[in-house]
Motif scaffolding. Structure first.
Motif, PDB file in Angstrom:
ATOM      1  N   GLY A 166       0.809  -1.208   0.000  1.00  0.00           N
ATOM      2  CA  GLY A 166       0.000   0.000   0.000  1.00  0.00           C
ATOM      3  C   GLY A 166       0.850   1.270   0.000  1.00  0.00           C
ATOM      4  O   GLY A 166       0.333   2.344  -0.238  1.00  0.00           O
ATOM      5  N   ASN A 168       2.887   3.997  -1.528  1.00  0.00           N
ATOM      6  CA  ASN A 168       2.980   4.479  -2.898  1.00  0.00           C
ATOM      7  C   ASN A 168       4.323   5.189  -3.102  1.00  0.00           C
ATOM      8  O   ASN A 168       4.532   6.285  -2.590  1.00  0.00           O
ATOM      9  CB  ASN A 168       1.809   5.435  -3.169  1.00  0.00           C
ATOM     10  CG  ASN A 168       1.753   5.857  -4.606  1.00  0.00           C
ATOM     11  OD1 ASN A 168       2.671   5.607  -5.382  1.00  0.00           O
ATOM     12  ND2 ASN A 168       0.667   6.500  -4.982  1.00  0.00           N
ATOM     13  N   TYR A 171       4.326   8.803  -4.692  1.00  0.00           N
ATOM     14  CA  TYR A 171       3.516   9.860  -4.092  1.00  0.00           C
ATOM     15  C   TYR A 171       4.378  11.065  -3.744  1.00  0.00           C
ATOM     16  O   TYR A 171       4.076  12.182  -4.114  1.00  0.00           O
ATOM     17  CB  TYR A 171       2.817   9.317  -2.838  1.00  0.00           C
ATOM     18  CG  TYR A 171       1.988  10.338  -2.119  1.00  0.00           C
ATOM     19  CD1 TYR A 171       0.830  10.836  -2.707  1.00  0.00           C
ATOM     20  CD2 TYR A 171       2.346  10.808  -0.860  1.00  0.00           C
ATOM     21  CE1 TYR A 171       0.068  11.777  -2.050  1.00  0.00           C
ATOM     22  CE2 TYR A 171       1.582  11.742  -0.205  1.00  0.00           C
ATOM     23  CZ  TYR A 171       0.440  12.230  -0.805  1.00  0.00           C
ATOM     24  OH  TYR A 171      -0.313  13.166  -0.165  1.00  0.00           O
ATOM     25  N   ILE A 261       2.344  13.170  -9.791  1.00  0.00           N
ATOM     26  CA  ILE A 261       1.205  13.850  -9.190  1.00  0.00           C
ATOM     27  C   ILE A 261       1.397  15.356  -9.313  1.00  0.00           C
ATOM     28  O   ILE A 261       2.434  15.884  -8.915  1.00  0.00           O
ATOM     29  CB  ILE A 261       1.050  13.425  -7.719  1.00  0.00           C
ATOM     30  CG1 ILE A 261       0.613  11.962  -7.659  1.00  0.00           C
ATOM     31  CG2 ILE A 261       0.076  14.320  -6.990  1.00  0.00           C
ATOM     32  CD1 ILE A 261       0.639  11.364  -6.290  1.00  0.00           C
ATOM     33  N   ALA A 262       0.406  16.036  -9.860  1.00  0.00           N
ATOM     34  CA  ALA A 262       0.449  17.485 -10.069  1.00  0.00           C
ATOM     35  C   ALA A 262       1.690  17.906 -10.845  1.00  0.00           C
ATOM     36  O   ALA A 262       2.183  18.999 -10.686  1.00  0.00           O
ATOM     37  CB  ALA A 262       0.369  18.225  -8.736  1.00  0.00           C
TER      38      ALA A 262
ATOM     39  N   GLU B 203      -7.130  12.681 -10.370  1.00  0.00           N
ATOM     40  CA  GLU B 203      -7.175  12.933 -11.815  1.00  0.00           C
ATOM     41  C   GLU B 203      -8.570  12.703 -12.372  1.00  0.00           C
ATOM     42  O   GLU B 203      -8.747  12.502 -13.571  1.00  0.00           O
ATOM     43  CB  GLU B 203      -6.160  12.031 -12.540  1.00  0.00           C
ATOM     44  CG  GLU B 203      -4.739  12.413 -12.228  1.00  0.00           C
ATOM     45  CD  GLU B 203      -3.771  12.115 -13.364  1.00  0.00           C
ATOM     46  OE1 GLU B 203      -4.214  12.013 -14.522  1.00  0.00           O
ATOM     47  OE2 GLU B 203      -2.569  11.992 -13.082  1.00  0.00           O
ATOM     48  N   PRO B 245      -4.732  10.194   0.325  1.00  0.00           N
ATOM     49  CA  PRO B 245      -4.056  10.747  -0.858  1.00  0.00           C
ATOM     50  C   PRO B 245      -2.932   9.858  -1.359  1.00  0.00           C
ATOM     51  O   PRO B 245      -2.698   9.786  -2.568  1.00  0.00           O
ATOM     52  CB  PRO B 245      -3.523  12.104  -0.384  1.00  0.00           C
ATOM     53  CG  PRO B 245      -3.748  12.161   1.081  1.00  0.00           C
ATOM     54  CD  PRO B 245      -4.781  11.157   1.435  1.00  0.00           C
ATOM     55  N   GLN B 246      -2.247   9.154  -0.457  1.00  0.00           N
ATOM     56  CA  GLN B 246      -1.199   8.221  -0.873  1.00  0.00           C
ATOM     57  C   GLN B 246      -1.707   7.294  -1.968  1.00  0.00           C
ATOM     58  O   GLN B 246      -1.009   7.005  -2.929  1.00  0.00           O
ATOM     59  CB  GLN B 246      -0.778   7.367   0.329  1.00  0.00           C
ATOM     60  CG  GLN B 246       0.445   7.853   1.040  1.00  0.00           C
ATOM     61  CD  GLN B 246       1.693   7.115   0.578  1.00  0.00           C
ATOM     62  OE1 GLN B 246       1.615   6.154  -0.175  1.00  0.00           O
ATOM     63  NE2 GLN B 246       2.840   7.605   1.003  1.00  0.00           N
ATOM     64  N   ALA B 247      -2.930   6.814  -1.786  1.00  0.00           N
ATOM     65  CA  ALA B 247      -3.475   5.853  -2.737  1.00  0.00           C
ATOM     66  C   ALA B 247      -4.332   6.525  -3.796  1.00  0.00           C
ATOM     67  O   ALA B 247      -4.418   6.058  -4.928  1.00  0.00           O
ATOM     68  CB  ALA B 247      -4.305   4.803  -1.999  1.00  0.00           C
ATOM     69  N   ALA B 249      -4.582  10.080  -4.730  1.00  0.00           N
ATOM     70  CA  ALA B 249      -4.254  11.339  -5.405  1.00  0.00           C
ATOM     71  C   ALA B 249      -3.970  11.140  -6.891  1.00  0.00           C
ATOM     72  O   ALA B 249      -4.229  12.014  -7.702  1.00  0.00           O
ATOM     73  CB  ALA B 249      -3.057  12.010  -4.733  1.00  0.00           C
ATOM     74  N   ALA B 250      -3.438   9.970  -7.251  1.00  0.00           N
ATOM     75  CA  ALA B 250      -3.055   9.768  -8.650  1.00  0.00           C
ATOM     76  C   ALA B 250      -4.138   9.043  -9.446  1.00  0.00           C
ATOM     77  O   ALA B 250      -3.941   8.741 -10.617  1.00  0.00           O
ATOM     78  CB  ALA B 250      -1.745   8.989  -8.714  1.00  0.00           C
ATOM     79  N   LYS B 264     -13.257  -2.513  -3.076  1.00  0.00           N
ATOM     80  CA  LYS B 264     -12.405  -1.838  -2.102  1.00  0.00           C
ATOM     81  C   LYS B 264     -12.964  -0.500  -1.645  1.00  0.00           C
ATOM     82  O   LYS B 264     -12.348   0.189  -0.840  1.00  0.00           O
ATOM     83  CB  LYS B 264     -11.011  -1.604  -2.702  1.00  0.00           C
ATOM     84  CG  LYS B 264     -10.178  -2.865  -2.743  1.00  0.00           C
ATOM     85  CD  LYS B 264      -8.767  -2.528  -3.173  1.00  0.00           C
ATOM     86  CE  LYS B 264      -7.919  -3.772  -3.294  1.00  0.00           C
ATOM     87  NZ  LYS B 264      -6.778  -3.536  -4.163  1.00  0.00           N
ATOM     88  N   GLN B 396      -4.784  17.706  -7.156  1.00  0.00           N
ATOM     89  CA  GLN B 396      -3.679  16.969  -6.550  1.00  0.00           C
ATOM     90  C   GLN B 396      -2.862  17.850  -5.630  1.00  0.00           C
ATOM     91  O   GLN B 396      -2.393  17.405  -4.585  1.00  0.00           O
ATOM     92  CB  GLN B 396      -2.795  16.371  -7.648  1.00  0.00           C
ATOM     93  CG  GLN B 396      -3.495  15.227  -8.361  1.00  0.00           C
ATOM     94  CD  GLN B 396      -2.683  14.687  -9.526  1.00  0.00           C
ATOM     95  OE1 GLN B 396      -1.923  15.414 -10.150  1.00  0.00           O
ATOM     96  NE2 GLN B 396      -2.850  13.414  -9.818  1.00  0.00           N
ATOM     97  N   ALA B 399      -4.844  18.061  -2.502  1.00  0.00           N
ATOM     98  CA  ALA B 399      -4.924  16.776  -1.792  1.00  0.00           C
ATOM     99  C   ALA B 399      -3.601  16.401  -1.149  1.00  0.00           C
ATOM    100  O   ALA B 399      -3.574  15.808  -0.081  1.00  0.00           O
ATOM    101  CB  ALA B 399      -5.365  15.679  -2.757  1.00  0.00           C
TER     102      ALA B 399
END
Lengths: 314, 423
Positions: A166, A168, A171, A261-262, B203, B245-247, B249-250, B264, B396, B399
Motif C-alpha cells: 500500500g 505508494n 507519491y 502527481i500534479a 485525476e 491521498p497516498q493511494a 491522489a493519482a 475496495k 492533486q 490533496a
C-alpha cells in the motif's frame, strides 16, 4: 567543434614554411577525410535542427498544421512566452538537478564496478558482465515498466518483501525521483563500466605496481594514478552521461505517468513533449527543444574548452 | 561585437529565407469526394470490454454491406487514451490515412472543428427522420461555430454507486446531500478501515466538476468563492479518513471504477457505462445507484453530459456512404442494441423512453439528466486545459498539501485564462 577548428592549425603552421601550394592541399586534406562522415551527419542532424528552429519562430498549432488557420511568423515570441513562464524555470531547475545527481550516481556506480570487474575472479566477472549487459540491452520502455511493477503499491515485489503493502513510491516527489533515478542509473551504468573497464585494462600493470611499491593504497592509486590516466575516457563518459541524463524521457514518462502527481516529477523533455504534442503547441514545444539543444551544446563546448585550457586533449 | 553582428545578419537571413520559401508545411485542404463504391473506413473507440460492441457493429456492417453490395466497411478500434489526439491529428494532417467515419468524444469537438477535420452534417441530419428526435441540448454538444460536426451517438452520465451490503451492515442510508456523503464516507472508513469511504481520484475531473457546479462555480471562474467551496468539498474526500491521498491522489476516473468494482470502496461516482465493469467484479449484485446528491436534498448535483458523436471526415472520399453508415449506426435499432451491449445511453428520445420502461437501473441516471446537466466549454481551449491537466493538478496540489485551496484555484484559474488566450 573546437577540435575540428584546431586540428588543421598544426599542418597549416608547418606548411607555411614550405610554400603556398602544399599548404592549400594539406589544409584541405582533413576536411576531405571528414567528408564521408559529414555527408551523413550533416543532413541527419542539420535538417531536424533546422526544422526545430524554423517551427520555433512560428505560431504553429494544430489548427495551422491541418490548414484551419494561416501560419504566422512570430519571431522570438515563443521564446519570450517560454522565458516568462514560471513553470518552465521550475522544470528546468528540476531537470538540471536531477541530471546532475544521475551523472554523479552513474559515474560512481560505473567506476566502482569497473574497478571491481578488473580485480574479480573469472566467474564473478562473468556474472557481473552478464548482469550489466542484460541491463544495457533492456529497452528503456521495458526496463521502466518492470521497475514500475517492482515498486507497485499493492502487488510490487519490493513492497511485499519489505512488508509495506500500500506504500505508494510515486507519491512523494523525492522518493519518486529516487526510484526513477535508480532505474536510469541501472540502465546507463553498464556503458560507463565497460568503457572504464576497457581503459583500466589498457593501463600497464607496471604503473600500478610501481604505485603500490611506493606505498600507495588502493584508494590512492585509483585517484592518483588511474583517474589521471583515464581522464580522456572519463571526459567522454561524463559528456555522454550529461547528454543522456539531461534529456531523460522514457523513464519519467512511463514510471510517473507523464510527470507524476500534479506534474511534480516533470523534466524538460517530457514538458516539451507535452507542450508540443499534448497541447498541440508545436511552435512552443520546438522552442523548448531549441533551448535544450543550446544548453547541451554549451555544456559540451565548455567542457572541451576547459580540457584544452589545461593542455590536455581528447 | 563582430560575432553578434554576424549572428544578427544570419538570423535575419534565416528569417527572410523561411518567410520567403519554407514556412512549415500545412496539410492539403482536400474537400474529399463522393464515391459510391469501395471501402468505407470507420474508426471507433476501443473499450475495456470491446467484444459486445464489436458484435453490434459487425451486425450493422453486415446490414450495410447487404444493402450496398459494392461496398466494404473496414472498422478499426482506436484507444480512448490521450493517444487518440495523435491519431486524429494524424488523420487531419494526412487525408490518405484518415477514415471516412469516426467516433469522437464530444469534449474534443471544438479542437477538431477548429482544425477543420470534420464535415458539416447539418443538412444531412436535418433531412433524416430519426435525427429530429435528438434533443437540442444534445445537438449542441456536436455543434461548434453554428455547424453540426456529427451525430450524437450516445451519452454517459455519472451517478453515485454504493454498496448495499456495507450500508445495510453499518445501518447507513444513501446520502441525500453532499455533506451527508462526506460524513457517510467517513463513517464507513472508521468502521471498516480496509474500505475506502468513497473512491475519488485526483485525476478524476468529471468526478470533481459536479461538486464545483453544485456550489455554483464553473471551469471558467475556478478562483471564485463558489468554485473554491466545491473544490474544497471534493478534495476533503481525498484525506486519510475517506480516501488516503497516498493511494487516491493519482487515480483517474477509470481507476476509481476499478476500486469500486473490486470491492475496495463503499461508494463511487461511476457512469451508467461502468455497469458491466462493476458487474464483472466482486461488487456485482451488492450495489445500488442514486443520483449524486447536491448541497440541498432532492436536487442532484449537476452531472457532466459526456458522450460520443459519430462524424464524417471532411477529407472522406465516400461522403454519401459515410453519412448513410452514420445514420444506420446512430439509428434507433442500433442505439438500443448498443445500450444492451455496452450500457450506453441512447441519444434518441424514443429509444431512451423505451429502455427506461424496461430497465429500472436507468432511473437514477435519467433523473440526473432531467435535473439538468452541464458541459465543458465548447472551445479549443478546453482540449488544452484537459491536456495540461489543469484541473487534476489543482486537485492533486490540494490533496497532497502542496498548496491551499486558494493557491491551487488561483493557479488553475490563471492556466484556464491562458488557455482561452485571455491572460
Amino acid at each position: 567543434m573546437t577540435t575540428l577548428a584546431t586540428t588543421p592549425a598544426g599542418p597549416q603552421a608547418r606548411a607555411r614554411r614550405a610554400g603556398p601550394r602544399p599548404r592549400r592541399r594539406d589544409g584541405l586534406r582533413p576536411w576531405l577525410y571528414l567528408l564521408p562522415a559529414a555527408a551523413v551527419l550533416l543532413p541527419l542532424l542539420g535538417y531536424p535542427i533546422y526544422m526545430l528552429g524554423l517551427l520555433s519562430v512560428f505560431d504553429y498549432r494544430q489548427a495551422q498544421v491541418s490548414g484551419g488557420e494561416p501560419t504566422t511568423f512570430v519571431g522570438f515570441g515563443n521564446y519570450a512566452t517560454l522565458l516568462g513562464d514560471q513553470r518552465f524555470w521550475s522544470v528546468l531547475g528540476q531537470t538540471v538537478a536531477f541530471a546532475a545527481a544521475l551523472v554523479v550516481a552513474t559515474l560512481a556506480v560505473g567506476a566502482t564496478l569497473a574497478v571491481v570487474l578488473s580485480r574479480a575472479g573469472r566467474v564473478p566477472r562473468l556474472l557481473l558482465s552478464l548482469a550489466a549487459m542484460a541491463a544495457w540491452a533492456a529497452p528503456a520502455m521495458t526496463g521502466s515498466t518492470v521497475w514500475m511493477f517492482l515498486f507497485d503499491a499493492d502487488l510490487g515485489l519490493v513492497n511485499q518483501v519489505l512488508g509495506i503493502e500500500g506504500f505508494n513510491w510515486f507519491y512523494d516527489r523525492w522518493v519518486a525521483f529516487g526510484v526513477v533515478g535508480a532505474t536510469v542509473v541501472w540502465h546507463s551504468f553498464p556503458f560507463v563500466m565497460v568503457t572504464l573497464y576497457a581503459g583500466i585494462q589498457a593501463v600497464p600493470a607496471s604503473v600500478i605496481e610501481a604505485a603500490a611499491l611506493d606505498g600507495a593504497s588502493a584508494w590512492q592509486s585509483f585517484w592518483k594514478v588511474l583517474v589521471p590516466i583515464l581522464r580522456p575516457l572519463i571526459t567522454i563518459v561524463v559528456i555522454q552521461s550529461i547528454i543522456w541524463d539531461f534529456k531523460i524521457f522514457t523513464q519519467i514518462y512511463v514510471m510517473t505517468n507523464g510527470g507524476g502527481i500534479a506534474g511534480q516529477n516533470s523534466v524538460l523533455n517530457v514538458y516539451a513533449y507535452q507542450t508540443a504534442f499534448g497541447s498541440s503547441e508545436y511552435g512552443l514545444g520546438s522552442a523548448i527543444g531549441m533551448v535544450m539543444t543550446l544548453i547541451l551544446l554549451a555544456v559540451t563546448l565548455l567542457y572541451i574548452r576547459a580540457l584544452h585550457r589545461r593542455g590536455e586533449s581528447l | 561585437m563582430k560575432r553578434v553582428k554576424i549572428l544578427k545578419s544570419y538570423a535575419a537571413g534565416l528569417a527572410l529565407l523561411t518567410l520567403a520559401a519554407c514556412a512549415p508545411s500545412t496539410a492539403p485542404s482536400s474537400a474529399g469526394g463522393d464515391d459510391r463504391t469501395g471501402t468505407v473506413r470507420v474508426w471507433l473507440f476501443d473499450e475495456p470490454n470491446r467484444a459486445p460492441k464489436e458484435k453490434v457493429v459487425a451486425e450493422a456492417v453486415k446490414e450495410f454491406t447487404a444493402a450496398h453490395p459494392d461496398v466494404k466497411v473496414e472498422v478499426s478500434y482506436i484507444p480512448t487514451s490521450p493517444a487518440r489526439h495523435e491519431k486524429f491529428k494524424g488523420a487531419f494532417n494526412d487525408p490518405a490515412s484518415a477514415p471516412d467515419v469516426a467516433e469522437y468524444g464530444n469534449t474534443d469537438l471544438a479542437e477538431y472543428a477548429a482544425a477543420g477535420g470534420f464535415a458539416d452534417l447539418g443538412a444531412d441530419v436535418g433531412a433524416w427522420a430519426e435525427g429530429k428526435e435528438i434533443g437540442a441540448d444534445l445537438l449542441k454538444s456536436a455543434t461548434a461555430g453554428g455547424k453540426l460536426y456529427g451525430v450524437p451517438w450516445y451519452i454517459g452520465v455519472r451517478a453515485l454507486y454504493y454498496r448495499t451490503d456495507v450500508f445495510a451492515e453499518l445501518g447507513l442510508e444513501p446520502p441525500a446531500t453532499l455533506e451527508e456523503l462526506a460524513t457517510t464516507a467517513r463513517a464507513v472508513r472508521e468502521k471498516k478501515p480496509d474500505l475506502y469511504g468513497i473512491a475519488v481520484g485526483g485525476e478524476y475531473t468529471f468526478g470533481a466538476l459536479p461538486f464545483v457546479w453544485d456550489a455554483g462555480g464553473d471551469i471558467e471562474k475556478l478562483d471564485g468563492p463558489e468554485s473554491r467551496k466545491g473544490v474544497k468539498a471534493y478534495t476533503d474526500l481525498l484525506s486519510d479518513d475517506v480516501c488516503p491521498p497516498q493511494a487516491c491522489a493519482a487515480l483517474t476516473g477509470g481507476k476509481t471504477v476499478e476500486l469500486f468494482a473490486s470491492g475496495k470502496a463503499a461508494m463511487g461516482i461511476l457512469g451508467n457505462f461502468s455497469r458491466s465493469a462493476v458487474d464483472a467484479g466482486p461488487a456485482a449484485g451488492k450495489y445500488a445507484v442514486v443520483p449524486l446528491p447536491g448541497s440541498t436534498a432532492g436536487t442532484p448535483a449537476p452531472a457532466f453530459a459526456g458522450g460520443n458523436n459519430l462524424g464524417v471526415m471532411r477529407s472522406s472520399g465516400h461522403r454519401t456512404l459515410a453519412v448513410q453508415f452514420v445514420q444506420l449506426l446512430a439509428g434507433k435499432t442500433y442505439q438500443v442494441k448498443m445500450y444492451e451491449a455496452m450500457g450506453n445511453l441512447p441519444t434518441l428520445t424514443s429509444a431512451r423512453q423505451e429502455l427506461a420502461a424496461k430497465d429500472p437501473f436507468l432511473k437514477p441516471f435519467l433523473d440526473t439528466v432531467a435535473a439538468g446537466t452541464r458541459f465543458v466549454p465548447v472551445d479549443p481551449a478546453w482540449v488544452k486545459i484537459d491536456n495540461q491537466k489543469v484541473i487534476p493538478t489543482m486537485l492533486q496540489k490540494v490533496a497532497t498539501g502542496q498548496a491551499t485551496v486558494e493557491q491551487a484555484t488561483t493557479e488553475a484559474a490563471a492556466a484556464v485564462n491562458a488557455a482561452f488566450g485571455r491572460s
